[in-house]
Enzyme design. Structure first.
Site, PDB file in Angstrom:
ATOM      1  N   ARG A   1       0.882  -1.105   0.163  1.00  0.00           N
ATOM      2  CA  ARG A   1      -0.085   0.030  -0.002  1.00  0.00           C
ATOM      3  C   ARG A   1       1.026   1.110   0.092  1.00  0.00           C
ATOM      4  O   ARG A   1       0.936   2.344  -0.804  1.00  0.00           O
ATOM      5  CB  ARG A   1      -1.077   0.135   1.018  1.00  0.00           C
ATOM      6  CG  ARG A   1      -2.037   1.613   1.379  1.00  0.00           C
ATOM      7  CD  ARG A   1      -3.080   1.432   2.540  1.00  0.00           C
ATOM      8  NE  ARG A   1      -3.678  -0.141   2.262  1.00  0.00           N
ATOM      9  CZ  ARG A   1      -4.963  -0.173   2.865  1.00  0.00           C
ATOM     10  NH1 ARG A   1      -5.049   0.361   3.921  1.00  0.00           N
ATOM     11  NH2 ARG A   1      -5.597  -1.950   2.771  1.00  0.00           N
TER      12      ARG A   1
ATOM     13  N   HIS B   1       0.030   4.481  -2.740  1.00  0.00           N
ATOM     14  CA  HIS B   1      -0.079   5.707  -2.212  1.00  0.00           C
ATOM     15  C   HIS B   1       1.519   6.443  -2.702  1.00  0.00           C
ATOM     16  O   HIS B   1       1.627   7.706  -2.699  1.00  0.00           O
ATOM     17  CB  HIS B   1       0.149   5.721  -0.884  1.00  0.00           C
ATOM     18  CG  HIS B   1      -1.290   5.393  -0.142  1.00  0.00           C
ATOM     19  ND1 HIS B   1      -2.440   6.075   0.000  1.00  0.00           N
ATOM     20  CD2 HIS B   1      -2.168   4.291  -0.463  1.00  0.00           C
ATOM     21  CE1 HIS B   1      -3.567   5.046   0.615  1.00  0.00           C
ATOM     22  NE2 HIS B   1      -3.554   4.423  -0.539  1.00  0.00           N
TER      23      HIS B   1
ATOM     24  N   ASN C   1      -4.453   9.716   3.752  1.00  0.00           N
ATOM     25  CA  ASN C   1      -3.410   8.573   4.453  1.00  0.00           C
ATOM     26  C   ASN C   1      -3.362   8.398   5.727  1.00  0.00           C
ATOM     27  O   ASN C   1      -2.955   7.260   6.549  1.00  0.00           O
ATOM     28  CB  ASN C   1      -1.779   9.378   4.255  1.00  0.00           C
ATOM     29  CG  ASN C   1      -1.435   9.079   2.368  1.00  0.00           C
ATOM     30  OD1 ASN C   1      -2.090   7.419   1.946  1.00  0.00           O
ATOM     31  ND2 ASN C   1      -1.030   9.696   1.938  1.00  0.00           N
TER      32      ASN C   1
ATOM     33  N   HIS D   1      -5.865  -5.756  -2.644  1.00  0.00           N
ATOM     34  CA  HIS D   1      -6.887  -5.676  -1.746  1.00  0.00           C
ATOM     35  C   HIS D   1      -7.093  -7.795  -1.179  1.00  0.00           C
ATOM     36  O   HIS D   1      -8.200  -8.001  -0.175  1.00  0.00           O
ATOM     37  CB  HIS D   1      -8.542  -5.890  -1.469  1.00  0.00           C
ATOM     38  CG  HIS D   1      -8.082  -3.860  -1.680  1.00  0.00           C
ATOM     39  ND1 HIS D   1      -8.682  -2.889  -1.870  1.00  0.00           N
ATOM     40  CD2 HIS D   1      -6.963  -3.601  -1.633  1.00  0.00           C
ATOM     41  CE1 HIS D   1      -8.301  -1.767  -1.993  1.00  0.00           C
ATOM     42  NE2 HIS D   1      -7.643  -2.343  -1.936  1.00  0.00           N
TER      43      HIS D   1
END
Length: 331
Positions: free
Chosen positions: A61, A65, A93, A192
């Site tokens: 992740r 990001h 975040n 995911h």
């Protein structure tokens, strides 16, 4: 206007705004300057994930990001200072990203072996690949040679990153803006299959349209009741509680995430939209494909991760650096 026309128009409009590019990244970039770089990252990742499997999703992740804000330039790793507002405290975040201590440990090892050579952005790209492999996912070769940005953007972190409540067309827009296709989006969101989501990210979903999309057989009823026990309906209660986004195999990188979407049981609205949205003609077919064919999913995920990793920040290539500490720019 039909859903297909809407999406086609969106793709045509955003194609001019995409900024994914490969600025001299190569597989051999560290072959002479730090030939053990990848082995160092792999060893530290093995130790970390053995003791805390959740870190696989955390590092993956972080890389995601990072790349969606200014390109893959390590900007997400910067702490706030008097002169720099970082991305860690952006609304998208602040309660979503973790794993910074592991990045610090890997960076310290790299600096001991090859001082001032391996960028934090490259470290994160390699570590993300290793995270996936270590929990059963596919391997891919990671092109390297990124520079670390001397800037960050709290504003872009807030606007560019997808959120759990957004609809399909908004999600497609955000991926297309990065130069990533609808196919890339469906494959990348397959990440995911590992990781957890916080109650506040799925409360509206389980007390909203979950029953409308789900096969409400005994298994579906049991699952929904479990989610409601973890995440109370009242705002402000249980917000920090978590649930796996893939309840079948939460610590294994596989295609069961897509099988859950076929049942209408996606934990996040943004995930279930790929199968259940009226606009999801293309995405629904891809979800079905990856649910049935894990090899196809692994291949596309690998290709899309390389493509995402090649989203670069031209400024960082021209004025960037190799940080000694991933949390702060060099003085």
């Amino acid at each position: 206007m039909s859903s297909m026309i809407l999406i086609t128009t969106l793709i045509s409009f955003l194609a001019f705004g995409s900024h994914a590019a490969d600025h001299s990244l190569s597989l051999e970039y560290y072959s002479s300057s730090c030939p053990t770089a990848q082995q160092i990252v792999r060893k530290e990742m093995e130790c970390a994930i053995t003791s805390e499997p959740r870190l696989a999703a955390s590092i993956l992740r972080l890389h995601f990001h990072d790349c969606f804000v200014q390109g893959c330039d390590g900007s997400v790793l910067l702490d706030d200072t008097f002169t720099l507002q970082g991305e860690k405290k952006a609304s998208t975040n602040v309660n979503s990203i973790r794993g910074f201590s592991l990045v610090d440990r890997i960076k310290n090892k790299l600096e001991s072996e090859c001082p001032g050579v391996v960028s934090c952005a490259d470290l994160l790209a390699i570590a993300a690949r290793d995270a996936v492999v270590l929990v059963g996912g596919p391997y891919w070769h990671v092109p390297v040679g990124r520079k670390d940005s001397r800037t960050a953007s709290n504003e872009l972190a807030t606007t560019n990153l997808p959120t759990s409540s957004q609809g399909l067309l908004t999600l497609i827009t955000k991926f297309l803006y990065q130069g990533l296709s609808v196919t890339d989006m469906v494959a990348l969101l397959g990440a995911h299959t590992i990781g957890l989501a916080r109650c506040e990210s799925f409360r509206d979903r389980i007390y909203g349209d979950f029953k409308a999309t789900t096969v409400m057989d005994p298994l579906g009823e049991t699952y929904l009741n479990k989610l409601k026990s973890v995440c109370p309906a009242t705002e402000g209660t249980g917000g920090e509680n978590t649930s796996a986004m893939d309840y079948l195999t939460p610590n294994l990188f596989d295609n069961s995430f897509y099988q859950i979407l076929l049942r209408g049981e996606g934990l996040l609205n943004s995930d279930q939209e790929m199968y259940s949205s009226l606009f999801g003609i293309q995405t629904k077919k891809l979800v079905q494909k990856y649910a049935e064919d894990p090899v196809a999913f692994f291949q596309q995920f690998s290709d899309s991760m390389v493509k995402m990793g090649n989203i670069t920040n031209q400024d960082s290539f021209e004025t960037g650096e190799v940080r000694k500490n991933c949390r702060f720019i060099n003085t």
